[in-house]
Motif scaffolding. Structure first.
Motif, PDB file in Angstrom:
ATOM      1  N   VAL A  50     -13.263  75.843  27.966  1.00 51.75           N
ATOM      2  CA  VAL A  50     -13.311  76.922  27.487  1.00 51.75           C
ATOM      3  C   VAL A  50     -12.245  77.714  28.748  1.00 51.75           C
ATOM      4  O   VAL A  50     -10.855  78.027  28.435  1.00 51.75           O
ATOM      5  CB  VAL A  50     -13.777  78.388  26.788  1.00 51.75           C
ATOM      6  N   GLN A  51     -13.107  77.395  29.562  1.00 53.09           N
ATOM      7  CA  GLN A  51     -12.661  78.145  31.252  1.00 53.09           C
ATOM      8  C   GLN A  51     -11.497  77.891  31.588  1.00 53.09           C
ATOM      9  O   GLN A  51     -10.853  78.472  31.670  1.00 53.09           O
ATOM     10  CB  GLN A  51     -12.918  77.952  31.797  1.00 53.09           C
ATOM     11  N   LEU A  52     -11.501  76.352  31.138  1.00 54.58           N
ATOM     12  CA  LEU A  52      -9.754  75.616  32.145  1.00 54.58           C
ATOM     13  C   LEU A  52      -8.599  76.737  30.969  1.00 54.58           C
ATOM     14  O   LEU A  52      -7.902  76.785  31.206  1.00 54.58           O
ATOM     15  CB  LEU A  52      -9.821  74.316  31.850  1.00 54.58           C
ATOM     16  N   LYS A  53      -8.969  76.125  29.419  1.00 54.03           N
ATOM     17  CA  LYS A  53      -8.091  76.756  28.653  1.00 54.03           C
ATOM     18  C   LYS A  53      -7.398  78.176  28.690  1.00 54.03           C
ATOM     19  O   LYS A  53      -6.075  79.039  28.807  1.00 54.03           O
ATOM     20  CB  LYS A  53      -8.257  76.795  27.297  1.00 54.03           C
ATOM     21  N   ASN A  54      -8.084  79.025  29.129  1.00 52.37           N
ATOM     22  CA  ASN A  54      -8.446  80.612  29.468  1.00 52.37           C
ATOM     23  C   ASN A  54      -7.203  80.755  30.500  1.00 52.37           C
ATOM     24  O   ASN A  54      -6.545  81.278  31.179  1.00 52.37           O
ATOM     25  CB  ASN A  54      -9.907  81.049  29.794  1.00 52.37           C
ATOM     26  N   GLU A  55      -7.651  79.862  31.868  1.00 53.32           N
ATOM     27  CA  GLU A  55      -7.142  79.655  32.956  1.00 53.32           C
ATOM     28  C   GLU A  55      -5.546  79.225  32.738  1.00 53.32           C
ATOM     29  O   GLU A  55      -5.027  79.733  33.480  1.00 53.32           O
ATOM     30  CB  GLU A  55      -7.724  78.529  34.024  1.00 53.32           C
ATOM     31  N   LEU A  56      -5.390  78.044  31.986  1.00 54.35           N
ATOM     32  CA  LEU A  56      -4.033  77.192  31.628  1.00 54.35           C
ATOM     33  C   LEU A  56      -3.260  78.871  30.896  1.00 54.35           C
ATOM     34  O   LEU A  56      -2.222  78.847  30.898  1.00 54.35           O
ATOM     35  CB  LEU A  56      -4.363  76.113  30.607  1.00 54.35           C
ATOM     36  N   GLN A  57      -3.785  79.680  29.915  1.00 55.20           N
ATOM     37  CA  GLN A  57      -3.739  80.183  29.069  1.00 55.20           C
ATOM     38  C   GLN A  57      -3.116  81.266  30.136  1.00 55.20           C
ATOM     39  O   GLN A  57      -1.581  82.185  29.534  1.00 55.20           O
ATOM     40  CB  GLN A  57      -4.286  80.843  28.066  1.00 55.20           C
ATOM     41  N   GLU A  58      -3.722  81.812  30.778  1.00 59.98           N
ATOM     42  CA  GLU A  58      -3.308  83.266  31.658  1.00 59.98           C
ATOM     43  C   GLU A  58      -2.035  82.911  33.161  1.00 59.98           C
ATOM     44  O   GLU A  58      -1.163  83.502  32.868  1.00 59.98           O
ATOM     45  CB  GLU A  58      -4.268  83.450  32.753  1.00 59.98           C
ATOM     46  N   LYS A  59      -2.042  81.270  33.004  1.00 67.21           N
ATOM     47  CA  LYS A  59      -0.311  80.752  34.155  1.00 67.21           C
ATOM     48  C   LYS A  59       0.187  81.145  32.874  1.00 67.21           C
ATOM     49  O   LYS A  59       1.343  81.357  33.825  1.00 67.21           O
ATOM     50  CB  LYS A  59      -1.456  79.825  34.449  1.00 67.21           C
ATOM     51  N   ILE A  60       0.075  80.089  31.968  1.00 69.26           N
ATOM     52  CA  ILE A  60       1.556  80.468  31.265  1.00 69.26           C
ATOM     53  C   ILE A  60       1.964  81.996  30.376  1.00 69.26           C
ATOM     54  O   ILE A  60       2.966  82.453  30.833  1.00 69.26           O
ATOM     55  CB  ILE A  60       1.010  79.974  29.793  1.00 69.26           C
ATOM     56  N   GLU A  61       1.051  82.730  30.522  1.00 68.40           N
ATOM     57  CA  GLU A  61       1.339  84.116  30.574  1.00 68.40           C
ATOM     58  C   GLU A  61       2.352  84.994  31.361  1.00 68.40           C
ATOM     59  O   GLU A  61       3.139  85.905  30.872  1.00 68.40           O
ATOM     60  CB  GLU A  61       0.137  85.395  29.637  1.00 68.40           C
ATOM     61  N   GLN A  62       1.678  84.792  32.375  1.00 69.42           N
ATOM     62  CA  GLN A  62       1.754  85.371  34.069  1.00 69.42           C
ATOM     63  C   GLN A  62       3.953  84.726  34.425  1.00 69.42           C
ATOM     64  O   GLN A  62       4.328  85.421  35.263  1.00 69.42           O
ATOM     65  CB  GLN A  62       0.941  85.820  34.738  1.00 69.42           C
ATOM     66  N   ASP A  63       3.142  83.196  34.236  1.00 70.19           N
ATOM     67  CA  ASP A  63       3.978  82.601  35.265  1.00 70.19           C
ATOM     68  C   ASP A  63       5.010  81.440  34.071  1.00 70.19           C
ATOM     69  O   ASP A  63       5.845  81.019  34.938  1.00 70.19           O
ATOM     70  CB  ASP A  63       3.865  82.227  36.300  1.00 70.19           C
ATOM     71  N   MET A  64       5.021  81.478  33.124  1.00 67.26           N
ATOM     72  CA  MET A  64       5.684  80.142  32.318  1.00 67.26           C
ATOM     73  C   MET A  64       6.325  81.691  31.306  1.00 67.26           C
ATOM     74  O   MET A  64       6.665  82.390  30.912  1.00 67.26           O
ATOM     75  CB  MET A  64       5.008  78.904  32.054  1.00 67.26           C
ATOM     76  N   SER A  65       7.826  80.552  30.995  1.00 64.73           N
ATOM     77  CA  SER A  65       8.099  81.216  29.800  1.00 64.73           C
ATOM     78  C   SER A  65       8.826  79.675  28.975  1.00 64.73           C
ATOM     79  O   SER A  65       8.071  78.377  29.003  1.00 64.73           O
ATOM     80  CB  SER A  65       9.662  81.327  30.308  1.00 64.73           C
ATOM     81  N   VAL A  66       9.347  80.564  27.414  1.00 66.86           N
ATOM     82  CA  VAL A  66       9.100  78.938  26.354  1.00 66.86           C
ATOM     83  C   VAL A  66       9.771  77.941  26.335  1.00 66.86           C
ATOM     84  O   VAL A  66      11.090  77.905  27.592  1.00 66.86           O
ATOM     85  CB  VAL A  66       9.428  80.066  25.562  1.00 66.86           C
ATOM     86  N   GLY A  67       9.147  77.016  26.625  1.00 69.19           N
ATOM     87  CA  GLY A  67       9.658  75.784  26.717  1.00 69.19           C
ATOM     88  C   GLY A  67      10.029  75.441  27.923  1.00 69.19           C
ATOM     89  O   GLY A  67      10.255  73.682  28.494  1.00 69.19           O
ATOM     90  N   ASP A  68       9.192  75.598  28.773  1.00 69.07           N
ATOM     91  CA  ASP A  68       8.936  74.959  30.480  1.00 69.07           C
ATOM     92  C   ASP A  68       6.872  73.893  30.451  1.00 69.07           C
ATOM     93  O   ASP A  68       6.771  73.591  29.532  1.00 69.07           O
ATOM     94  CB  ASP A  68       7.849  76.141  31.073  1.00 69.07           C
TER      95      ASP A  68
END
Length: 249
Positions: free
Chosen positions: A14-32
């Protein structure tokens, strides 16, 4: 190298999922393309099983999708609405460089409910123009927006419709109405069957309900907006100033 708190009560995946989700929302775009399982395992010093469970959670929430032989790709990121200024939907999307459009529009005269009548401080026989729209981001319906306007301040709107994709732009340029302040109430709830159908989400999905009352010069209420936005695609950001000294009783 990042480390998760292995002594915390929250499971590692769950911690890892939250970390990855935060990175996705802050630094990544759809299709990355997301990092490989091996790269994530090494970066966070966790087991392959933990990595797979975290990614599985992201897949289940529709945030990423796995393509056989290609990898894991970002399928969505949340749109963030900033608090503090009155922006139209179109303005917000332009600021965030989002591909947004309206996929349906209905304009009509409707009898105001008691809440709308009170919020807009309507006279006894005053009419209200209702504009119903479904707003789309990157080809996916994200929000239902219903604007209630005092008809006497927007003459001809029923006949001509909106001239642009931004109601607030039309209010300023055509009707010489500038919104000077607004009150906004944000509530989390579950979607009803109609909202679910329009937003193409399962019934009882998490949504944000935003009700805004906007005022023009003279502290005159001119508009009430009801917006229902998908909880998995929309979020609010509030910028807060430091505390000031106050007498606390």
């Amino acid at each position: 190298m990042k480390k998760l708190n292995k002594s915390a009560s929250t499971p590692l995946y769950v911690q890892l999922k939250n970390e990855l989700q935060e990175k996705i929302e802050q630094d990544m775009s759809v299709g990355d393309l997301l990092l490989t399982e091996t790269e994530i395992e090494k970066m966070y010093q966790v087991s392959r099983m933990t990595v797979r469970k975290a990614i599985e959670e992201l897949v289940n929430e529709g945030i990423v999708n796995k393509q056989q032989g290609k990898g894991t790709f970002v399928s969505q990121t949340k749109t963030t609405q900033g608090l503090g200024r009155i922006f139209s939907w179109s303005e917000e999307m332009k600021i965030q460089h989002k591909d947004s459009k309206t996929i349906s529009t209905e304009i009509s005269i409707v009898p105001p409910s008691k809440k709308i009548r009170a919020a807009l401080q309507l006279d006894k026989n005053e009419q209200v123009v209702c504009i119903r729209r479904v707003r789309e981001i990157d080809g996916e319906p994200v929000a239902i927006m219903i604007n209630y306007l005092r008809a006497k301040y927007v003459p001809g709107l029923i006949e001509t419709g909106l001239r642009s994709d931004s109601l607030y732009y039309d209010l300023e340029k055509i009707y010489n109405i500038s919104l000077v302040h607004a009150d906004e109430m944000i509530t989390a709830r579950l979607s009803n069957p109609i909202e679910s159908a329009l937003l193409v989400i399962p019934e009882d999905s998490a949504v944000l309900h935003v009700r805004r009352t906007s005022y023009m010069k003279g502290n005159i209420p001119i508009e009430v907006v009801d917006m229902v936005a998908r909880g998995d695609r929309y979020q609010y950001l509030a910028e807060l100033e430091g505390r000031t000294k106050k007498h606390i009783i």
